[in-house]
Design a protein around this motif. Structure first.
Motif, PDB file in Angstrom:
ATOM      1  N   LEU A  11     114.771  47.739 -73.108  1.00 49.76           N
ATOM      2  CA  LEU A  11     116.140  47.869 -72.615  1.00 49.76           C
ATOM      3  C   LEU A  11     116.674  49.253 -72.980  1.00 49.76           C
ATOM      4  O   LEU A  11     116.657  49.623 -74.154  1.00 49.76           O
ATOM      5  N   VAL A  12     117.118  49.993 -71.972  1.00 54.27           N
ATOM      6  CA  VAL A  12     117.687  51.309 -72.214  1.00 54.27           C
ATOM      7  C   VAL A  12     118.978  51.436 -71.425  1.00 54.27           C
ATOM      8  O   VAL A  12     119.254  50.633 -70.527  1.00 54.27           O
ATOM      9  N   GLN A  13     119.731  52.465 -71.734  1.00 54.88           N
ATOM     10  CA  GLN A  13     120.972  52.705 -71.015  1.00 54.88           C
ATOM     11  C   GLN A  13     120.760  53.707 -69.892  1.00 54.88           C
ATOM     12  O   GLN A  13     119.805  54.495 -69.893  1.00 54.88           O
ATOM     13  N   PHE A  14     121.662  53.654 -68.947  1.00 55.96           N
ATOM     14  CA  PHE A  14     121.652  54.582 -67.812  1.00 55.96           C
ATOM     15  C   PHE A  14     121.516  56.016 -68.309  1.00 55.96           C
ATOM     16  O   PHE A  14     122.201  56.432 -69.240  1.00 55.96           O
ATOM     17  N   GLY A  15     120.579  56.765 -67.694  1.00 50.54           N
ATOM     18  CA  GLY A  15     120.394  58.159 -68.048  1.00 50.54           C
ATOM     19  C   GLY A  15     119.382  58.415 -69.148  1.00 50.54           C
ATOM     20  O   GLY A  15     118.991  59.570 -69.377  1.00 50.54           O
ATOM     21  N   GLU A  16     118.947  57.359 -69.813  1.00 49.88           N
ATOM     22  CA  GLU A  16     117.984  57.535 -70.902  1.00 49.88           C
ATOM     23  C   GLU A  16     116.556  57.574 -70.366  1.00 49.88           C
ATOM     24  O   GLU A  16     116.314  57.464 -69.167  1.00 49.88           O
ATOM     25  N   SER A  17     115.626  57.744 -71.298  1.00 45.87           N
ATOM     26  CA  SER A  17     114.212  57.867 -70.926  1.00 45.87           C
ATOM     27  C   SER A  17     113.392  56.770 -71.574  1.00 45.87           C
ATOM     28  O   SER A  17     113.793  56.170 -72.575  1.00 45.87           O
ATOM     29  N   LEU A  18     112.216  56.543 -70.983  1.00 48.98           N
ATOM     30  CA  LEU A  18     111.296  55.542 -71.507  1.00 48.98           C
ATOM     31  C   LEU A  18     109.899  55.959 -71.070  1.00 48.98           C
ATOM     32  O   LEU A  18     109.727  56.526 -69.971  1.00 48.98           O
ATOM     33  N   ARG A  19     108.920  55.691 -71.902  1.00 49.59           N
ATOM     34  CA  ARG A  19     107.542  55.972 -71.525  1.00 49.59           C
ATOM     35  C   ARG A  19     106.715  54.699 -71.574  1.00 49.59           C
ATOM     36  O   ARG A  19     106.632  54.038 -72.614  1.00 49.59           O
ATOM     37  N   LEU A  20     106.085  54.376 -70.476  1.00 47.66           N
ATOM     38  CA  LEU A  20     105.184  53.237 -70.406  1.00 47.66           C
ATOM     39  C   LEU A  20     103.745  53.713 -70.579  1.00 47.66           C
ATOM     40  O   LEU A  20     103.397  54.829 -70.163  1.00 47.66           O
ATOM     41  N   SER A  21     102.936  52.850 -71.165  1.00 48.16           N
ATOM     42  CA  SER A  21     101.517  53.131 -71.337  1.00 48.16           C
ATOM     43  C   SER A  21     100.696  52.044 -70.664  1.00 48.16           C
ATOM     44  O   SER A  21     101.116  50.884 -70.606  1.00 48.16           O
ATOM     45  N   CYS A  22      99.552  52.433 -70.175  1.00 52.12           N
ATOM     46  CA  CYS A  22      98.601  51.479 -69.599  1.00 52.12           C
ATOM     47  C   CYS A  22      97.229  51.836 -70.153  1.00 52.12           C
ATOM     48  O   CYS A  22      96.677  52.892 -69.824  1.00 52.12           O
ATOM     49  N   THR A  23      96.692  50.956 -70.976  1.00 53.04           N
ATOM     50  CA  THR A  23      95.391  51.188 -71.585  1.00 53.04           C
ATOM     51  C   THR A  23      94.342  50.327 -70.897  1.00 53.04           C
ATOM     52  O   THR A  23      94.536  49.118 -70.732  1.00 53.04           O
ATOM     53  N   LEU A  80     103.475  56.552 -67.885  1.00 51.15           N
ATOM     54  CA  LEU A  80     104.536  56.761 -66.917  1.00 51.15           C
ATOM     55  C   LEU A  80     105.774  57.185 -67.701  1.00 51.15           C
ATOM     56  O   LEU A  80     106.397  56.356 -68.381  1.00 51.15           O
ATOM     57  N   GLN A  81     106.091  58.462 -67.633  1.00 52.35           N
ATOM     58  CA  GLN A  81     107.284  58.979 -68.286  1.00 52.35           C
ATOM     59  C   GLN A  81     108.444  58.844 -67.308  1.00 52.35           C
ATOM     60  O   GLN A  81     108.395  59.396 -66.207  1.00 52.35           O
ATOM     61  N   MET A  82     109.455  58.116 -67.726  1.00 50.63           N
ATOM     62  CA  MET A  82     110.606  57.856 -66.859  1.00 50.63           C
ATOM     63  C   MET A  82     111.841  58.481 -67.476  1.00 50.63           C
ATOM     64  O   MET A  82     112.258  58.081 -68.573  1.00 50.63           O
ATOM     65  N   ASN A  83     112.394  59.454 -66.796  1.00 53.22           N
ATOM     66  CA  ASN A  83     113.586  60.141 -67.265  1.00 53.22           C
ATOM     67  C   ASN A  83     114.773  59.829 -66.364  1.00 53.22           C
ATOM     68  O   ASN A  83     114.608  59.426 -65.213  1.00 53.22           O
ATOM     69  N   ASN A  84     115.962  60.045 -66.924  1.00 47.84           N
ATOM     70  CA  ASN A  84     117.185  59.852 -66.143  1.00 47.84           C
ATOM     71  C   ASN A  84     117.175  58.498 -65.428  1.00 47.84           C
ATOM     72  O   ASN A  84     117.387  58.406 -64.206  1.00 47.84           O
ATOM     73  N   LEU A  85     116.926  57.467 -66.194  1.00 44.73           N
ATOM     74  CA  LEU A  85     116.787  56.136 -65.615  1.00 44.73           C
ATOM     75  C   LEU A  85     118.083  55.649 -64.997  1.00 44.73           C
ATOM     76  O   LEU A  85     119.188  55.933 -65.494  1.00 44.73           O
ATOM     77  N   GLU A  86     117.919  54.916 -63.916  1.00 46.57           N
ATOM     78  CA  GLU A  86     119.052  54.354 -63.176  1.00 46.57           C
ATOM     79  C   GLU A  86     118.972  52.838 -63.220  1.00 46.57           C
ATOM     80  O   GLU A  86     117.906  52.266 -63.449  1.00 46.57           O
ATOM     81  N   VAL A  87     120.103  52.191 -62.997  1.00 49.60           N
ATOM     82  CA  VAL A  87     120.132  50.721 -63.017  1.00 49.60           C
ATOM     83  C   VAL A  87     119.141  50.171 -61.987  1.00 49.60           C
ATOM     84  O   VAL A  87     118.493  49.145 -62.233  1.00 49.60           O
TER      85      VAL A  87
END
Length: 115
Positions: A11-23, A80-87
Motif C-alpha cells: 500500500l502506497v500513497q499517490f505519487g510514491e514509488s514501489l519496486r516489484l520483483s519477480c524471481t 518493475l520500478q513504478m514511480n509517480n504511482l496513480e490510484v
C-alpha cells in the motif's frame, strides 16, 4: 518446470514509488521474453511492459515514463520500478515469462495506491 515468484507489493500513497520483483526458478536467459501484467477489480488483465531476451523493453502507454523494467541475470530476477504511482495503478500485478512458446505466470502481488 518454470516457477515465478513476485514480491514487493503493498500500500502506497499517490505519487510514491514501489519496486516489484519477480524471481524465476530457472535462468531468465532461457526466456524469449518476460514481463508484467496487471488486473484491477472488475477489469481484464492488461499488459504493463516486457523485456526481451536481448534486453529491449516496451510498455503500455498508460505507464510509459513512470514504470521501468530491468533485470539481474545473476539473481534470475526481473524488476518493475513504478514511480509517480496513480490510484488507477491499483491492481494485482503478475509476472509473466515465455519460454519457447509456453507462457508462465506468477501468483500475483497486490499493489494499492491511495489518494
Amino acid at each position: 518446470q518454470v516457477r515465478l515468484a513476485e514480491s514487493g507489493g503493498g500500500l502506497v500513497q499517490f505519487g510514491e514509488s514501489l519496486r516489484l520483483s519477480c524471481t524465476a526458478s530457472v535462468s531468465i536467459f532461457s526466456f524469449k521474453s518476460a514481463g508484467w501484467y496487471r488486473q484491477a477489480p472488475g477489469k481484464e488483465r492488461e499488459f504493463v511492459g516486457r523485456i526481451t531476451a536481448g534486453g529491449s523493453t516496451d510498455y503500455a502507454d498508460s505507464v510509459k515514463g513512470r514504470f521501468t523494467i530491468s533485470r539481474d541475470i545473476a539473481k534470475n530476477t526481473m524488476y518493475l520500478q513504478m514511480n509517480n504511482l496513480e490510484v488507477e495503478d491499483t491492481a494485482v500485478y503478475y509476472c509473466n515469462a515465455v519460454q519457447g512458446v509456453l507462457p508462465f505466470w506468477g501468483q500475483g502481488t497486490q499493489v494499492t495506491v491511495s489518494q
